[in-house]
Write an enzyme that holds these catalytic residues in place. Sequence first.
Site, PDB file in Angstrom:
ATOM      1  CE  LYS A  17      41.814  45.071  37.246  1.00 47.00           C
ATOM      2  NZ  LYS A  17      42.710  43.941  37.468  1.00 47.00           N
ATOM      3  N   GLY A 116      43.642  40.081  33.200  1.00 49.70           N
ATOM      4  CA  GLY A 116      43.831  40.801  34.461  1.00 49.70           C
ATOM      5  C   GLY A 116      43.782  42.308  34.284  1.00 49.70           C
ATOM      6  CG  LEU A 117      45.142  44.067  31.187  1.00 48.20           C
ATOM      7  CD1 LEU A 117      45.509  44.264  29.722  1.00 48.20           C
ATOM      8  CD2 LEU A 117      46.110  44.856  32.077  1.00 48.20           C
ATOM      9  N   GLY A 120      36.453  43.618  30.313  1.00 54.98           N
ATOM     10  CA  GLY A 120      35.016  43.297  30.329  1.00 54.98           C
ATOM     11  C   GLY A 120      34.296  44.088  31.415  1.00 54.98           C
ATOM     12  CG  ASP A 154      38.012  43.850  38.943  1.00 53.34           C
ATOM     13  OD1 ASP A 154      38.279  43.930  40.147  1.00 53.34           O
ATOM     14  OD2 ASP A 154      38.671  43.181  38.123  1.00 53.34           O
TER      15      ASP A 154
END
Length: 302
Positions: A17, A116-117, A120, A154
């Site tokens: 994301k 920051g993607l 995980g 997240d």
Amino acid sequence: MQSRDQFNSVTLAAPAKLNLFLKVLGRRSDGYHELETLMVSVGLYDTLRISPDPEGRLSMSCHDSGRVQTGAPKRELPPADADNLVLRAANLLRQITGTKQGARLELIKRIPMAAGLAGGSSDAAATLVGLNRLWNLQLAPHELHDFAAQLGSDIPFFLCSAAAAVCRGRGEIVEPLPLPLRLHFVIARPPGGLSTAAVFKQCRPSPCTWSSAQLVEACFQGRLDSMAICFHNSLQEPAERLCAEVGTLRRWFARQGFVGHMMSGSGTSYFGLCRSRRHAQQLAARLKAARLGDVFVAQSRP
Ligand code: C5P
């Protein structure tokens, strides 16, 4: 989440994301931060293959994609141990449902870590969805959402099949948002990564005066330039203080012809919004030549 079932095993594509808007509203009494964020799911994927283990054991292996990348550093891999969110998700499902069934989880990593993607987190969401199917647990979406939120802020986003969402609370309150257009991005991950907790520790509530609503409106009007004006990330300033490579990327991106650019999540990945796939490929080629880190071209998902 895309998936296919074959010979008793389940294979899932776990997307990355990007945060096009991330406003820290304040610090909460539980130590987390209250957020308003707009997340977009993009076509950069890890692959998770889950097969049954007839002995009832849970095991995990982790590989890189085997893709040769000239000039790029070798991709780091997360340890395939009990701290990995994939095994934590599997163990949580066993604990809550009481099932004694086992599984072999094979993860192919393409999404960089500490970037920051949310690679995980996406892997953990894929584990919940895949095991719910493989073990025939028949857990309802709201139950999966609750387990996801227990594991990480997240993770619930990746359970919703929308291309984007506005997320609130600590990130776990998800309002799905269908995207009316395909967005084209170039993403750079510098050699250094950052821990999410370390970046949040350094952040302050945002002086940003607008909300994600303006960005959503510009998106629905198909106005890329107006969207880019609304980009905001309250974590970028603390991340730049902790990792100079983020500032280097910001300065590099500012000199190119991106529609807009920003750091994603808690960093250290940096992305640029482009006008088309061709535009993204041209700027990605320049970025690769600049040797500032790993480079990806990715689109928002349909
Ligand atoms: O929820 P998750 O485990 O992904 O969060 C990792 C860390 O990031 C938390 O321990 C917390 O320090 C920080 N965080 C935060 N506020 C949020 C989300 C994460 O402070 N909304």
